[in-house]
Scaffold this motif. Structure first.
Motif, PDB file in Angstrom:
ATOM      1  N   GLN A   1       0.827  -1.216   0.000  1.00  0.00           N
ATOM      2  CA  GLN A   1       0.000   0.000   0.000  1.00  0.00           C
ATOM      3  C   GLN A   1       0.861   1.266   0.000  1.00  0.00           C
ATOM      4  O   GLN A   1       2.027   1.224   0.385  1.00  0.00           O
ATOM      5  CB  GLN A   1      -0.928  -0.008   1.222  1.00  0.00           C
ATOM      6  N   PRO A   2       0.266   2.405  -0.405  1.00  0.00           N
ATOM      7  CA  PRO A   2       1.041   3.650  -0.549  1.00  0.00           C
ATOM      8  C   PRO A   2       1.636   4.153   0.774  1.00  0.00           C
ATOM      9  O   PRO A   2       1.037   3.987   1.833  1.00  0.00           O
ATOM     10  CB  PRO A   2       0.015   4.665  -1.043  1.00  0.00           C
TER      11      PRO A   2
ATOM     12  N   ALA B   1      -0.359   5.047  -4.531  1.00  0.00           N
ATOM     13  CA  ALA B   1      -1.668   5.581  -4.948  1.00  0.00           C
ATOM     14  C   ALA B   1      -1.555   6.358  -6.254  1.00  0.00           C
ATOM     15  O   ALA B   1      -2.343   6.166  -7.180  1.00  0.00           O
ATOM     16  CB  ALA B   1      -2.249   6.473  -3.851  1.00  0.00           C
TER      17      ALA B   1
ATOM     18  N   LEU C   1       0.776  12.549  -2.910  1.00  0.00           N
ATOM     19  CA  LEU C   1      -0.619  12.217  -2.601  1.00  0.00           C
ATOM     20  C   LEU C   1      -1.135  13.024  -1.410  1.00  0.00           C
ATOM     21  O   LEU C   1      -2.277  13.497  -1.410  1.00  0.00           O
ATOM     22  CB  LEU C   1      -0.748  10.718  -2.300  1.00  0.00           C
TER      23      LEU C   1
ATOM     24  N   ILE D   1      -4.712  15.282  -0.802  1.00  0.00           N
ATOM     25  CA  ILE D   1      -5.655  15.122   0.314  1.00  0.00           C
ATOM     26  C   ILE D   1      -5.748  16.429   1.099  1.00  0.00           C
ATOM     27  O   ILE D   1      -6.834  16.908   1.418  1.00  0.00           O
ATOM     28  CB  ILE D   1      -5.196  13.962   1.221  1.00  0.00           C
TER      29      ILE D   1
ATOM     30  N   ILE E   1      -4.322   5.437   4.329  1.00  0.00           N
ATOM     31  CA  ILE E   1      -4.412   6.801   3.788  1.00  0.00           C
ATOM     32  C   ILE E   1      -5.539   7.521   4.521  1.00  0.00           C
ATOM     33  O   ILE E   1      -6.686   7.066   4.488  1.00  0.00           O
ATOM     34  CB  ILE E   1      -4.716   6.793   2.279  1.00  0.00           C
TER      35      ILE E   1
ATOM     36  N   SER F   1      -8.469  10.309   5.238  1.00  0.00           N
ATOM     37  CA  SER F   1      -9.367  11.108   4.401  1.00  0.00           C
ATOM     38  C   SER F   1      -9.119  12.586   4.697  1.00  0.00           C
ATOM     39  O   SER F   1      -8.558  12.933   5.741  1.00  0.00           O
ATOM     40  CB  SER F   1     -10.816  10.751   4.712  1.00  0.00           C
ATOM     41  N   PRO F   2      -9.567  13.474   3.798  1.00  0.00           N
ATOM     42  CA  PRO F   2      -9.415  14.905   4.051  1.00  0.00           C
ATOM     43  C   PRO F   2     -10.077  15.332   5.370  1.00  0.00           C
ATOM     44  O   PRO F   2      -9.572  16.206   6.071  1.00  0.00           O
ATOM     45  CB  PRO F   2     -10.124  15.552   2.853  1.00  0.00           C
TER      46      PRO F   2
END
Lengths: 352, 183
Positions: A117-118, A173, A257, A261, A336, A338-339
């Protein structure tokens, strides 16, 4: 003329750009999440020109890059975190031998084999060394599929201008996601490489590519030469993007990334009446110390958002030099945020 | 206009390609698109999903936690993403396999027996296009013609004989959603 617009994964856009930028050779070894790059190039290069070679390992790939770059070829490799770690000895040699080439690390979670994963856990490795010795890489951090393509061109341009390896630090991502990408880049003409080992003909000087300078006096000269070059790069090549910083009281600093975000986080914060802004370093080396320091004269607080435990935050602290508080928010292990999650923690930091 | 969509189901149901087709069609119409797939271990035998965002403006974050629309193809995805659709949002789901839909009253939920309809059309792989047609009838974010245009570009030429089947599936989906009542 009809524009060449495509919907592509970041990895595919990078591979297509590499062909359009006229690479003579690609050497690499597959690893998730960047395997689309060798997949794409192995399919396209046989009919469009250039050498595609899947090496037996990343160690072999980087040494093939070393050899080809020494012979004057426009050459690149790509990998992901554990694979890029394996290349570090070769990267140090290439930096010392002052050879232009493009390296790509599509960052995944670590340390160790980690996760596919990123992640942005390789910031230190990318910007503070990676291999041994006193060297630097120009480090470009794309934050969109378009930039995955654009920075291939920019990367080769800078690599050949300064005779130095350039690293594109992406993440899983950006590599895996699809976006619109426009291919309208100016062609990159082949540059003169009088230092390349292309065979000593009558009347031509001998070119020697080496990273071994056993006499300290000679080695020091090479070090000084390298550092002159890095100073020149620092002066000329700092790149960054600013969003809503004109009147910002609270600034998020993020790249790749995380910047995407955080951009949304800043919009959400503005909608709540918080004077928020975003600084996105595009070059991680050279780092935009001066501009961030300048912004710290007006802003009240700065926070980095990184997919790591807090790495770039050290550079922001250097830039801010104690003028205002600097914080960090990040998720680890390939998670990751979320915003909204970033906003919640940004607000907490503002109130601290 | 910005439409934030989660498409989720089992691997092999055409979840990722639905998002890609939708994305490509939007691009054909000049919109901005991001398509973010799950590519982790869940891809290997479990659930697959993709976040697809379409907008008239530049798109900031490709990662989001709440959605305007969920197109849901299996039970685990219904359980996971049902609560993450925004108030006033939309869920279109495959009702042949999903037995327990979300019981939310603040969103529109449409049960589309896409797998069954695909069976009747003698191609089980077309269920995803039936769902896509149903969604586009309720929210015409892109035209059916743009979807066909997108498929023409996405599909290798040897599959172009399937374009008609895909169009019929989209139309079938549109027809189905008109005949079912929401929730």
């Amino acid at each position: 003329m009809e524009q060449d617009i495509r919907l592509m994964k970041g990895n595919e856009a990078m591979a297509e750009a590499a062909i359009q930028a006229g690479i003579d050779a690609y050497f690499g070894y597959p690893i998730t999440p960047q395997s689309e790059v060798p997949e794409y190039l192995s399919r396209e290069m046989p009919s469009r020109g250039g050498v595609f070679l899947q090496a037996e390992s990343e160690v072999a790939s980087i040494n093939m890059v070393y050899g080809a770059a020494g012979a004057g070829a426009r050459v690149m490799t790509s990998s992901s975190s554990p694979g890029y770690s394996l290349m570090q000895e070769g990267v140090s040699y290439i930096a010392c031998a002052q050879l232009p080439c493009l390296l790509v690390n599509v960052n995944r979670g670590g340390p160790g084999l980690g996760t596919i994963q990123p992640s942005q856990g390789d910031y230190f490795q990318a910007t503070k060394g990676g291999g041994h010795g006193d060297y630097r890489l120009i480090v470009l951090a794309p934050s969109s599929v378009q930039e995955m393509a654009d920075f291939v061109f920019l990367g080769f341009e800078l690599a050949e201008k300064y005779r130095t390896p350039v690293l594109m630090l992406s993440d899983g991502a950006i590599g895996q996601m699809m976006e619109k990408v426009v291919f309208n880049h100016k062609p990159l003409p082949k540059t003169e490489k009088p230092w390349a080992t292309t065979g000593k003909k009558e009347g031509k000087h001998r070119s020697i590519i080496t990273s071994l300078f056993i006499q300290p006096e000679v080695m020091e000269k090479v070090n000084i030469e390298l550092n002159k070059k890095y100073a020149e790069i620092s002066k000329n090549e700092v790149r960054l993007e600013e969003i809503h910083t004109e009147d910002a009281e609270y600034i998020i600093v993020a790249y790749g990334l995380s910047a995407r975000i955080s951009h949304k986080t800043v919009e959400l914060a503005r909608a709540k009446g918080i004077k928020a802004g975003l600084v996105r370093p595009i070059t991680l080396y050279p780092y935009p110390y001066d501009r961030i320091g300048e912004l710290a004269n007006k802003a009240k607080k700065m926070m980095t958002m990184e997919l790591n435990a807090g790495q770039m935050v050290e550079d922001v602290r250097l830039a801010v030099n104690g003028k205002i508080p600097v914080g960090h928010y990040g998720r680890l292990g390939g998670i990751i945020p979320s915003p909204e999650e970033v906003l919640e923690n940004f607000e907490k930091f503002i109130k601290e | 206009m910005t439409e934030e969509i989660i498409i989720a189901g089992f691997g092999g149901q055409g979840v990722l390609s639905m998002g890609q087709t939708l994305g490509y069609a939007s691009m054909v119409e000049g919109k901005s698109v991001t398509w973010m797939p799950s590519y982790g271990p869940e891809m290997r035998g479990g659930t697959a999903n993709c976040i697809t965002i379409l907008s008239d403006e530049e798109i900031s974050s490709p990662i989001i936690s709440v959605f305007d629309t969920g197109i849901i193809l299996n039970q685990p995805s219904m359980d996971k993403f049902g609560p993450k659709v925004k108030k006033g949002g939309l869920i279109v789901y495959e009702s042949t396999t999903i037995l327990h839909a979300s019981d939310r009253k603040d969103i529109e939920i449409y049960a589309i027996p896409a797998a069954e309809a695909a069976n009747q059309m003698k191609n089980t792989k077309i269920a995803n296009m039936i769902l896509l047609g149903a969604y586009l009838e309720r929210k015409p974010v892109v035209g059916i013609d743009s979807i066909i245009e997108a498929l023409k570009k996405v599909l290798p030429e040897r599959y172009h004989h399937l374009l008609e089947l895909n169009r019929n599936a989209l139309l079938k989906g549109q027809e189905l959603i008109r005949s079912v009542s929401k929730n």
